[in-house]
Design a protein around this motif. Structure first.
Motif, mmCIF file in Angstrom:
data_model
loop_
_atom_site.group_PDB
_atom_site.id
_atom_site.type_symbol
_atom_site.label_atom_id
_atom_site.label_comp_id
_atom_site.label_asym_id
_atom_site.label_seq_id
_atom_site.Cartn_x
_atom_site.Cartn_y
_atom_site.Cartn_z
ATOM 1 N N LEU A 24 0.823 -1.202 0.000
ATOM 2 C CA LEU A 24 0.000 0.000 0.000
ATOM 3 C C LEU A 24 0.863 1.260 0.000
ATOM 4 O O LEU A 24 1.935 1.296 0.612
ATOM 5 C CB LEU A 24 -0.924 0.005 1.220
ATOM 6 C CG LEU A 24 -1.848 -1.215 1.362
ATOM 7 C CD1 LEU A 24 -2.684 -1.083 2.618
ATOM 8 C CD2 LEU A 24 -2.734 -1.360 0.132
ATOM 9 N N GLN A 25 0.364 2.287 -0.692
ATOM 10 C CA GLN A 25 1.030 3.579 -0.711
ATOM 11 C C GLN A 25 0.640 4.375 0.535
ATOM 12 O O GLN A 25 -0.454 4.198 1.082
ATOM 13 C CB GLN A 25 0.619 4.367 -1.964
ATOM 14 C CG GLN A 25 0.968 3.692 -3.274
ATOM 15 C CD GLN A 25 2.463 3.671 -3.515
ATOM 16 O OE1 GLN A 25 3.179 4.554 -3.063
ATOM 17 N NE2 GLN A 25 2.936 2.655 -4.219
ATOM 18 N N PRO A 26 1.518 5.265 1.007
ATOM 19 C CA PRO A 26 1.142 6.129 2.142
ATOM 20 C C PRO A 26 -0.105 6.941 1.803
ATOM 21 O O PRO A 26 -0.244 7.449 0.693
ATOM 22 C CB PRO A 26 2.367 7.042 2.310
ATOM 23 C CG PRO A 26 3.504 6.278 1.701
ATOM 24 C CD PRO A 26 2.912 5.493 0.574
ATOM 25 N N GLY A 27 -1.019 7.042 2.760
ATOM 26 C CA GLY A 27 -2.239 7.804 2.543
ATOM 27 C C GLY A 27 -3.391 6.982 2.009
ATOM 28 O O GLY A 27 -4.477 7.526 1.776
ATOM 29 N N THR A 28 -3.190 5.663 1.788
ATOM 30 C CA THR A 28 -4.279 4.813 1.305
ATOM 31 C C THR A 28 -5.346 4.680 2.389
ATOM 32 O O THR A 28 -5.047 4.341 3.536
ATOM 33 C CB THR A 28 -3.753 3.419 0.918
ATOM 34 O OG1 THR A 28 -2.756 3.559 -0.097
ATOM 35 C CG2 THR A 28 -4.880 2.543 0.400
ATOM 36 N N LEU A 29 -6.602 4.936 2.029
ATOM 37 C CA LEU A 29 -7.704 4.848 2.985
ATOM 38 C C LEU A 29 -8.050 3.383 3.232
ATOM 39 O O LEU A 29 -8.271 2.621 2.288
ATOM 40 C CB LEU A 29 -8.922 5.604 2.445
ATOM 41 C CG LEU A 29 -10.137 5.689 3.369
ATOM 42 C CD1 LEU A 29 -9.799 6.480 4.624
ATOM 43 C CD2 LEU A 29 -11.315 6.332 2.637
ATOM 44 N N LYS A 69 -6.859 -4.825 13.245
ATOM 45 C CA LYS A 69 -6.190 -5.006 11.948
ATOM 46 C C LYS A 69 -7.023 -4.401 10.822
ATOM 47 O O LYS A 69 -8.230 -4.172 10.980
ATOM 48 C CB LYS A 69 -5.972 -6.495 11.683
ATOM 49 C CG LYS A 69 -7.269 -7.284 11.622
ATOM 50 C CD LYS A 69 -7.018 -8.759 11.500
ATOM 51 C CE LYS A 69 -8.325 -9.547 11.437
ATOM 52 N NZ LYS A 69 -9.179 -9.327 12.612
ATOM 53 N N PRO A 70 -6.408 -4.181 9.668
ATOM 54 C CA PRO A 70 -7.179 -3.737 8.496
ATOM 55 C C PRO A 70 -7.978 -4.893 7.909
ATOM 56 O O PRO A 70 -7.518 -6.041 7.908
ATOM 57 C CB PRO A 70 -6.093 -3.264 7.521
ATOM 58 C CG PRO A 70 -4.864 -4.006 7.918
ATOM 59 C CD PRO A 70 -4.951 -4.192 9.404
ATOM 60 N N VAL A 71 -9.180 -4.587 7.418
ATOM 61 C CA VAL A 71 -10.033 -5.628 6.850
ATOM 62 C C VAL A 71 -10.407 -5.345 5.394
ATOM 63 O O VAL A 71 -10.949 -6.224 4.720
ATOM 64 C CB VAL A 71 -11.322 -5.810 7.686
ATOM 65 C CG1 VAL A 71 -10.985 -6.292 9.083
ATOM 66 C CG2 VAL A 71 -12.121 -4.511 7.745
ATOM 67 N N ALA A 72 -10.123 -4.125 4.888
ATOM 68 C CA ALA A 72 -10.488 -3.823 3.494
ATOM 69 C C ALA A 72 -9.766 -2.566 3.027
ATOM 70 O O ALA A 72 -9.442 -1.682 3.829
ATOM 71 C CB ALA A 72 -11.996 -3.636 3.355
ATOM 72 N N LEU A 80 -2.559 1.018 -7.129
ATOM 73 C CA LEU A 80 -2.480 -0.435 -6.946
ATOM 74 C C LEU A 80 -2.646 -1.194 -8.253
ATOM 75 O O LEU A 80 -2.412 -2.409 -8.302
ATOM 76 C CB LEU A 80 -3.560 -0.892 -5.955
ATOM 77 C CG LEU A 80 -3.433 -0.370 -4.517
ATOM 78 C CD1 LEU A 80 -4.626 -0.819 -3.687
ATOM 79 C CD2 LEU A 80 -2.137 -0.860 -3.887
ATOM 80 N N GLY A 81 -3.062 -0.490 -9.315
ATOM 81 C CA GLY A 81 -3.348 -1.176 -10.575
ATOM 82 C C GLY A 81 -4.504 -2.141 -10.427
ATOM 83 O O GLY A 81 -4.528 -3.213 -11.035
ATOM 84 N N LEU A 82 -5.477 -1.765 -9.594
ATOM 85 C CA LEU A 82 -6.581 -2.659 -9.240
ATOM 86 C C LEU A 82 -7.904 -1.957 -9.518
ATOM 87 O O LEU A 82 -8.292 -1.022 -8.817
ATOM 88 C CB LEU A 82 -6.478 -3.038 -7.755
ATOM 89 C CG LEU A 82 -7.534 -3.997 -7.197
ATOM 90 C CD1 LEU A 82 -7.476 -5.327 -7.931
ATOM 91 C CD2 LEU A 82 -7.315 -4.197 -5.702
ATOM 92 N N SER A 83 -8.603 -2.389 -10.568
ATOM 93 C CA SER A 83 -9.905 -1.823 -10.914
ATOM 94 C C SER A 83 -10.981 -2.857 -10.627
ATOM 95 O O SER A 83 -10.938 -3.983 -11.139
ATOM 96 C CB SER A 83 -9.933 -1.423 -12.391
ATOM 97 O OG SER A 83 -11.187 -0.874 -12.739
#
Length: 510
Positions: A9-14, A21-24, A62-65
Motif C-alpha cells: 500500500l502507498q502512504p495515505g491509502t484509505l 487489523k485492516p479488513v479492506a 495499486l493497478g486494481l480496478s
C-alpha cells in the motif's frame, strides 16, 4: 485482498479496520481475513461514501480496478448509505433467513451540503433555441428531485439532489430540461439567417503544411503530449496533471524538441542516423510558477518543428559524404516559407549567443512579430539523450504563420539600365546583429538602392576581443535612367558615415 494477493500500500491509502487489523481497502476491495464463507454466522454490514478522487488515486496506484472502485470513483449518493444498509439487511433476512440485530451506527462527521446552482431562465431559450415557461421548468426539476430554493422573475437557485453528482453547471440542468420536455417538441425552423465571415481553417492549413514538409523530404512524427519531468527541463513553467497514469506521463509537454530528440536517439540506436523529421503539435505551459486557478494562468499553443541530423550526401564514387549543417536547416526553412508565400516578407536575425537549447540561433520575423526560432542544438542537451552527432532544429508558432498577412508575389520587369555595385566592411561589436545593420542601410539610403547582402564575416585577434568584421555588397539601379557615379557615391559615403556614428563602427581599409 479477496483475490488472494498481497499488495503493498502507498502512504495515505484509505483503509477500513477493526480494533486490531485492516479488513479492506476502502472503496476498492475487501480483505481475505474478513471474507464470508460457509461457516460465517454473524455479519456486520458497512455502507459508506468515499471521496471519488481518493478512490481513483488508490485504484491507479495499486493497478486494481473493481466494480466497487468503478462506482465510488465516479461518485455515489452520500445520503443513501443508511437506506442501502437497511435494504441489504432486509434482503438477507428475507432470502437468507437471517435475524436483524437492533439499531445501527451512523457516523457523518463532515456533512456534504447539496450543490447550489444559479440558474438563469433565459439561458434555456439561448441554448436550446426555443422558450420553455418557468412553471414548466420548475415542474420538470421537481420531478427529477431538484429543489428550487429561490425564485425570481428570471432567476432560480436550484439545489442538486445528492444522487446526481453529474450535475455540476447550468448547462447540465438545461440538458435535463430538454430531455424531459422532449426532443420532439423542439420547433422546426424553416428559415435561418447566417452571417458568413471569412475564417481560417487551421486543419486545412496543417494539411497544407504536411504536404509541403513531405515535398521537402521530411517525415512526420507524432509524439505523446504527456511526458515526464525531465522532458520539461528546457521549456517554460510546466503543468503537472492531477492523476497521471504513470511517472512517464506526469506533465504536459512545454516544447516539441525534447520528444523529437528522443525519437532521434531511438533511430540512431537502430542505425538510422540520417533523419529529416517534422511534427505539428500543441504545447502547454503556465504563465507563472504559481498553481493554476483559471484558464488565463496557462498558455496552449500549436507549434511546428523541423529537425535534421546526419548526412546530406552519402559517399559515392563521384562525391564525398557531407554532414548537414546550419545552412541546410536555413535553406529548408526558407523553402518552406516560400511555399506559403512568406519568404519575401520574413526577416532574419542571427544570434551568436545561444539560449538553454541552442548554441547559436536564427529567428524569422515579420513586422517585429517572431514567427519562430531555431539553430544548432547544444551538446549538453544532446548528451541527455545519448546523441553524439550534431542536430539542427527550428520551431514555428502555427498561429503566427496563419494570422500573418500574406504578400502576393508580383513580377517586376528587369531594369534595362546598368547596375552600379559598391561594397564596404566594418569592424564592430559582435553583439550587433547583421539584421540591424541591413535595416539601417535600407532606412538611411536613397530609393536607388535595390539590394543589400552580407558576403563576409571575419573574426581575428587583430580586431580585439568582442569584435568582428562584416562586409556588405550594395547594388544601385533605376528602371528609368542610367545612374551617375556622383549620386551613387554621395549615397554610399552618407551610409558609411551613418553606420560609423550609429554603431561606433570602424571602416576597414582606411
Amino acid at each position: 485482498t479477496l483475490d488472494s494477493k498481497q499488495r503493498k500500500l502507498q502512504p495515505g491509502t484509505l483503509m477500513i479496520c477493526d480494533a486490531e487489523k485492516p479488513v479492506a481497502i476502502a472503496g476498492v476491495m475487501g480483505g481475505e481475513n474478513s471474507e464470508i464463507n460457509s461457516k460465517t454466522k454473524n455479519l456486520l454490514i458497512e455502507s459508506a461514501y468515499f471521496n471519488p478522487t481518493s478512490i481513483r488515486r488508490t485504484s491507479r496506484a495499486l493497478g486494481l480496478s473493481t466494480d466497487a472502485s468503478y462506482r465510488f470513483e465516479r461518485g455515489t449518493d452520500p445520503s443513501n448509505t443508511l437506506y442501502a444498509a437497511q435494504k441489504a439487511a432486509h434482503l438477507i433476512s428475507e432470502l437468507g433467513f437471517g435475524k436483524i440485530a437492533n439499531g445501527h451506527i451512523d457516523v457523518y462527521p463532515n456533512k456534504i451540503s447539496p450543490r447550489i446552482i444559479d440558474f438563469r431562465i433565459n439561458s434555456v431559450e439561448r441554448i436550446l433555441g426555443y422558450k420553455v415557461a418557468s412553471d414548466r421548468i420548475i415542474k420538470i426539476l421537481s420531478s427529477l428531485g431538484f429543489e428550487v430554493n429561490e425564485k425570481l422573475e428570471d432567476y432560480l437557485k436550484v439545489a442538486v439532489p445528492s444522487f446526481r453528482p453529474d450535475i455540476e453547471r447550468e448547462i447540465d440542468i438545461i440538458e435535463e430540461i430538454a430531455r424531459i420536455h422532449g426532443y420532439d417538441n423542439i420547433p422546426t425552423i424553416s428559415k435561418i439567417s447566417v452571417t458568413l465571415q471569412k475564417r481560417v481553417d487551421e486543419t486545412e492549413f496543417e494539411d497544407r503544411v504536411r504536404n509541403i514538409a513531405n515535398s521537402l523530404g521530411f517525415y512526420e512524427m507524432i509524439n505523446n503530449p504527456l511526458v515526464n519531468l525531465k522532458m520539461t527541463s528546457w521549456g517554460q513553467h510546466p503543468i503537472r496533471i492531477l492523476n497521471p497514469q504513470n511517472m512517464d506521463m506526469e506533465y504536459l509537454r512545454n516544447s516539441l524538441l525534447p520528444s523529437a530528440l528522443s525519437v532521434i536517439a531511438r533511430n540512431i540506436n537502430s542505425s538510422e542516423k540520417d533523419l529529416r523529421l517534422f511534427e505539428i503539435g500543441k504545447i502547454f505551459y503556465k504563465t507563472t510558477q504559481n498553481q493554476l486557478t483559471s484558464f488565463s494562468d496557462f498558455i496552449e499553443s500549436q507549434k511546428l518543428l523541423f529537425i535534421i541530423t546526419g548526412n546530406v550526401n552519402l559517399k559515392e564514387w563521384y562525391s564525398n559524404e557531407r554532414f548537414c549543417d546550419f545552412f541546410d536547416l536555413k535553406g529548408d526553412i526558407n523553402s518552406f516559407l516560400s511555399q506559403i508565400s512568406l519568404d519575401y516578407s520574413a526577416n532574419d536575425s542571427y544570434y551568436h549567443e545561444g539560449n538553454n537549447l541552442f548554441e547559436y540561433r536564427l529567428t524569422k520575423s515579420i513586422d517585429n512579430k517572431v514567427l519562430g526560432e531555431g539553430g544548432k542544438v547544444k551538446k549538453e542537451v544532446l548528451q541527455e539523450f545519448g546523441i553524439e552527432q550534431d542536430v539542427f532544429a527550428f520551431e514555428f508558432d502555427v498561429s503566427s504563420l496563419i494570422n500573418v498577412e500574406k504578400k502576393s508575389k508580383r513580377f517586376t520587369e528587369p531594369s534595362k539600365f546598368p547596375k552600379i555595385r559598391r561594397d564596404f566592411a566594418f569592424v564592430l561589436d559582435k553583439n550587433i546583429t547583421v539584421d540591424r545593420i541591413i535595416n539601417h542601410i535600407k532606412n538611411k539610403s536613397s530609393n536607388l538602392l535595390t539590394s543589400v547582402k552580407l558576403f563576409d564575416v571575419y573574426e581575428g585577434e587583430a580586431f580585439g576581443s568582442g569584435k568582428r568584421s562584416l562586409a556588405f555588397a550594395l547594388e544601385y539601379s533605376s528602371t528609368e535612367r542610367t545612374l551617375k557615379e556622383i549620386e551613387v557615391e554621395q549615397d554610399f559615403t552618407s551610409l558609411i558615415k551613418s553606420i560609423s556614428e550609429t554603431f561606433n563602427a570602424v571602416l576597414r581599409g582606411i
